[in-house]
Design a protein around this motif. Structure first.
Motif, PDB file in Angstrom:
ATOM      1  N   VAL A 116       0.839  -1.203   0.000  1.00 48.26           N
ATOM      2  CA  VAL A 116       0.000   0.000   0.000  1.00 48.26           C
ATOM      3  C   VAL A 116       0.874   1.255   0.000  1.00 48.26           C
ATOM      4  CG1 VAL A 116      -1.727   1.297   1.314  1.00 48.26           C
ATOM      5  CG2 VAL A 116      -1.931  -1.179   1.102  1.00 48.26           C
ATOM      6  N   ALA A 117       1.967   1.231   0.763  1.00 51.71           N
ATOM      7  CA  ALA A 117       2.860   2.389   0.830  1.00 51.71           C
ATOM      8  C   ALA A 117       3.508   2.673  -0.518  1.00 51.71           C
ATOM      9  CB  ALA A 117       3.938   2.159   1.889  1.00 51.71           C
ATOM     10  N   LEU A 118       3.901   1.632  -1.235  1.00 51.55           N
ATOM     11  CA  LEU A 118       4.504   1.824  -2.557  1.00 51.55           C
ATOM     12  C   LEU A 118       3.511   2.465  -3.521  1.00 51.55           C
ATOM     13  CD1 LEU A 118       6.412  -1.570  -2.895  1.00 51.55           C
ATOM     14  CD2 LEU A 118       7.438   0.693  -2.623  1.00 51.55           C
ATOM     15  N   VAL A 123       1.485   7.591  -6.259  1.00 55.96           N
ATOM     16  CA  VAL A 123       0.470   8.623  -6.510  1.00 55.96           C
ATOM     17  C   VAL A 123       0.963   9.980  -6.028  1.00 55.96           C
ATOM     18  CG1 VAL A 123      -1.884   9.357  -6.001  1.00 55.96           C
ATOM     19  CG2 VAL A 123      -1.398   6.948  -6.378  1.00 55.96           C
ATOM     20  N   ARG A 124       1.564  10.002  -4.859  1.00 59.41           N
ATOM     21  CA  ARG A 124       2.031  11.262  -4.262  1.00 59.41           C
ATOM     22  C   ARG A 124       3.105  11.930  -5.113  1.00 59.41           C
ATOM     23  NH1 ARG A 124       1.807  15.852  -1.250  1.00 59.41           N
ATOM     24  NH2 ARG A 124       3.491  16.085   0.232  1.00 59.41           N
ATOM     25  N   LEU A 125       4.069  11.146  -5.606  1.00 50.27           N
ATOM     26  CA  LEU A 125       5.218  11.718  -6.305  1.00 50.27           C
ATOM     27  C   LEU A 125       4.939  11.974  -7.779  1.00 50.27           C
ATOM     28  CD1 LEU A 125       8.061   9.558  -4.717  1.00 50.27           C
ATOM     29  CD2 LEU A 125       7.395  11.901  -4.131  1.00 50.27           C
ATOM     30  N   ARG A 126       4.103  11.117  -8.403  1.00 50.70           N
ATOM     31  CA  ARG A 126       3.911  11.215  -9.856  1.00 50.70           C
ATOM     32  C   ARG A 126       2.459  11.388 -10.261  1.00 50.70           C
ATOM     33  NH1 ARG A 126       6.175   6.486 -12.915  1.00 50.70           N
ATOM     34  NH2 ARG A 126       5.148   5.245 -11.305  1.00 50.70           N
ATOM     35  N   SER A 127       1.550  11.438  -9.283  1.00 50.82           N
ATOM     36  CA  SER A 127       0.117  11.522  -9.572  1.00 50.82           C
ATOM     37  C   SER A 127      -0.303  10.413 -10.538  1.00 50.82           C
ATOM     38  CB  SER A 127      -0.239  12.898 -10.157  1.00 50.82           C
ATOM     39  OG  SER A 127      -1.626  13.108 -10.103  1.00 50.82           O
ATOM     40  N   GLU A 128       0.240   9.235 -10.318  1.00 47.18           N
ATOM     41  CA  GLU A 128      -0.009   8.092 -11.194  1.00 47.18           C
ATOM     42  C   GLU A 128      -1.439   7.605 -11.019  1.00 47.18           C
ATOM     43  OE1 GLU A 128       0.550   5.488 -14.006  1.00 47.18           O
ATOM     44  OE2 GLU A 128       2.262   6.670 -13.333  1.00 47.18           O
ATOM     45  N   PRO A 129      -2.249   7.547 -12.115  1.00 42.38           N
ATOM     46  CA  PRO A 129      -3.626   7.092 -11.963  1.00 42.38           C
ATOM     47  C   PRO A 129      -3.726   5.602 -11.655  1.00 42.38           C
ATOM     48  CG  PRO A 129      -3.218   7.877 -14.223  1.00 42.38           C
ATOM     49  CD  PRO A 129      -1.948   8.025 -13.458  1.00 42.38           C
ATOM     50  N   ASP A 130      -2.815   4.799 -12.163  1.00 40.44           N
ATOM     51  CA  ASP A 130      -2.841   3.351 -11.964  1.00 40.44           C
ATOM     52  C   ASP A 130      -1.475   2.881 -11.465  1.00 40.44           C
ATOM     53  OD1 ASP A 130      -5.544   2.925 -13.049  1.00 40.44           O
ATOM     54  OD2 ASP A 130      -4.643   3.507 -14.945  1.00 40.44           O
ATOM     55  N   PRO A 131      -1.196   3.094 -10.184  1.00 40.88           N
ATOM     56  CA  PRO A 131       0.133   2.741  -9.665  1.00 40.88           C
ATOM     57  C   PRO A 131       0.291   1.261  -9.348  1.00 40.88           C
ATOM     58  CG  PRO A 131      -1.196   3.645  -7.904  1.00 40.88           C
ATOM     59  CD  PRO A 131      -2.032   3.734  -9.157  1.00 40.88           C
ATOM     60  N   GLY A 132      -0.781   0.487  -9.462  1.00 40.77           N
ATOM     61  CA  GLY A 132      -0.756  -0.891  -8.991  1.00 40.77           C
ATOM     62  C   GLY A 132       0.299  -1.763  -9.632  1.00 40.77           C
ATOM     63  N   LEU A 180       4.719   4.583   8.020  1.00 43.45           N
ATOM     64  CA  LEU A 180       5.107   5.997   7.919  1.00 43.45           C
ATOM     65  C   LEU A 180       5.166   6.441   6.456  1.00 43.45           C
ATOM     66  CD1 LEU A 180       7.898   6.161  10.657  1.00 43.45           C
ATOM     67  CD2 LEU A 180       5.568   7.082  10.786  1.00 43.45           C
ATOM     68  N   LEU A 181       5.709   5.594   5.595  1.00 43.74           N
ATOM     69  CA  LEU A 181       5.758   5.921   4.164  1.00 43.74           C
ATOM     70  C   LEU A 181       4.361   6.035   3.594  1.00 43.74           C
ATOM     71  CD1 LEU A 181       7.306   6.305   1.513  1.00 43.74           C
ATOM     72  CD2 LEU A 181       7.362   3.814   1.270  1.00 43.74           C
ATOM     73  N   CYS A 182       3.470   5.154   4.029  1.00 46.12           N
ATOM     74  CA  CYS A 182       2.086   5.212   3.548  1.00 46.12           C
ATOM     75  C   CYS A 182       1.433   6.525   3.979  1.00 46.12           C
ATOM     76  CB  CYS A 182       1.310   4.019   4.096  1.00 46.12           C
ATOM     77  SG  CYS A 182      -0.387   3.894   3.491  1.00 46.12           S
ATOM     78  N   ALA A 183       1.623   6.911   5.246  1.00 48.00           N
ATOM     79  CA  ALA A 183       1.046   8.170   5.732  1.00 48.00           C
ATOM     80  C   ALA A 183       1.601   9.367   4.961  1.00 48.00           C
ATOM     81  CB  ALA A 183       1.318   8.321   7.228  1.00 48.00           C
ATOM     82  N   ALA A 184       2.898   9.322   4.640  1.00 51.06           N
ATOM     83  CA  ALA A 184       3.506  10.412   3.882  1.00 51.06           C
ATOM     84  C   ALA A 184       2.998  10.464   2.454  1.00 51.06           C
ATOM     85  CB  ALA A 184       5.028  10.264   3.890  1.00 51.06           C
ATOM     86  N   GLY A 185       2.529   9.346   1.923  1.00 54.45           N
ATOM     87  CA  GLY A 185       2.061   9.310   0.545  1.00 54.45           C
ATOM     88  C   GLY A 185       0.590   9.628   0.376  1.00 54.45           C
ATOM     89  N   LEU A 186      -0.147   9.804   1.473  1.00 54.51           N
ATOM     90  CA  LEU A 186      -1.587  10.028   1.361  1.00 54.51           C
ATOM     91  C   LEU A 186      -2.001  11.455   0.985  1.00 54.51           C
ATOM     92  CD1 LEU A 186      -3.082   7.876   4.257  1.00 54.51           C
ATOM     93  CD2 LEU A 186      -2.958   7.362   1.801  1.00 54.51           C
ATOM     94  N   PRO A 187      -1.222  12.504   1.336  1.00 51.79           N
ATOM     95  CA  PRO A 187      -1.647  13.857   0.925  1.00 51.79           C
ATOM     96  C   PRO A 187      -1.737  14.007  -0.584  1.00 51.79           C
ATOM     97  CG  PRO A 187       0.007  13.979   2.647  1.00 51.79           C
ATOM     98  CD  PRO A 187      -0.052  12.549   2.203  1.00 51.79           C
ATOM     99  N   GLU A 188      -2.224  15.166  -1.009  1.00 56.59           N
ATOM    100  CA  GLU A 188      -2.412  15.427  -2.434  1.00 56.59           C
ATOM    101  C   GLU A 188      -1.080  15.292  -3.174  1.00 56.59           C
ATOM    102  OE1 GLU A 188      -5.241  15.796  -3.784  1.00 56.59           O
ATOM    103  OE2 GLU A 188      -6.491  16.087  -2.026  1.00 56.59           O
ATOM    104  N   PRO A 189      -1.119  14.849  -4.448  1.00 54.18           N
ATOM    105  CA  PRO A 189       0.115  14.677  -5.226  1.00 54.18           C
ATOM    106  C   PRO A 189       0.918  15.969  -5.317  1.00 54.18           C
ATOM    107  CG  PRO A 189      -1.733  13.623  -6.339  1.00 54.18           C
ATOM    108  CD  PRO A 189      -2.309  14.398  -5.183  1.00 54.18           C
TER     109      PRO A 189
END
Length: 213
Positions: A116-118, A123-132, A180-189
């Motif tokens: 989930v963190a990855l 999404v956070r760094l690249r605003s990737e629509p399909d990061p899966g 922690l990485l997941c929490a950091a990745g949740l804000p807007e891109p």
């Protein structure tokens, strides 16, 4: 829209792997049970890597509901189902072949949260629509890297090994770091996708823009 097909397929596969230990015609040993549970945890993690896939992200970024809330709703819906699924997988493995439930659950949680963190970081760094897909491949690469670690840093030790407790302290640290990485990745891109309506023109030099443009 949650990736129910991916999650459902992974859930069925993981449960089938665990149930298969009862269909071999003989009692599986502890190493077989541990291997099956670790593989099931990896399958579950690969499915969770697709949790934030949203083909409509270019339009949903403009909605009033902030991304942390939208992501939190996804996590709230999936987390209880994942917990129920993992409990079922544990009990599908015969008791004689089942490793210590707390320790192997810690491993599964670390794998799932890392996946989930990855995805959240993508999404956070690249605003990737399909990061899966990218997150799943990265998780697989990390799994291979763990297999190649020197023996003194091995995280995949069997129960009874002198390094069992030490390895699971590392698993706990990995879980905390992934959370922690997941929490950091949740804000807007950081770099939002921009939507420009078709047909809109940019005023030329000396021509004032139309009112409301």
């Amino acid at each position: 829209m949650l990736p129910w097909r991916v999650l459902g397929a992974a859930g069925v596969l993981g449960a089938a792997m665990a149930a298969g230990t009862r269909l071999t015609g003989h009692e599986p040993d502890a190493m077989t049970g541990l291997l099956v549970l670790r593989l099931a945890a990896l399958v579950g993690g690969l499915a969770l890597a697709f949790l934030f896939d949203d083909p409509a992200r270019r339009t949903t970024e403009a909605v009033p509901v902030r991304r942390p809330v939208r992501a939190g709703l996804r996590l709230t819906l999936v987390a209880p189902l994942a917990a129920v699924w993992w409990t079922a997988v544990l009990f599908l493995v015969p008791a004689a072949a089942r490793p210590p439930a707390g320790a192997v659950t810690l491993e599964a949680a670390a794998i799932g949260v890392t996946a989930v963190a990855l995805a959240a970081a993508s999404v956070r760094l690249r605003s990737e629509p399909d990061p899966g897909a990218g997150a799943a491949l990265t998780l697989l690469a990390l799994a291979v890297a763990v297999l190649l670690l020197p023996s003194r840093w091995n995280l995949l030790v069997p129960p009874g090994d002198p390094s069992w407790a030490e390895a699971h302290r590392w698993w706990a640290g990995l879980l905390v770091a992934a959370a922690l990485l997941c929490a950091a990745g949740l804000p807007e891109p950081l770099h939002r996708l921009r939507y420009t309506p078709r047909g809109r023109r940019t005023p030329g030099p000396g021509i004032p823009p139309a009112y409301g443009a």
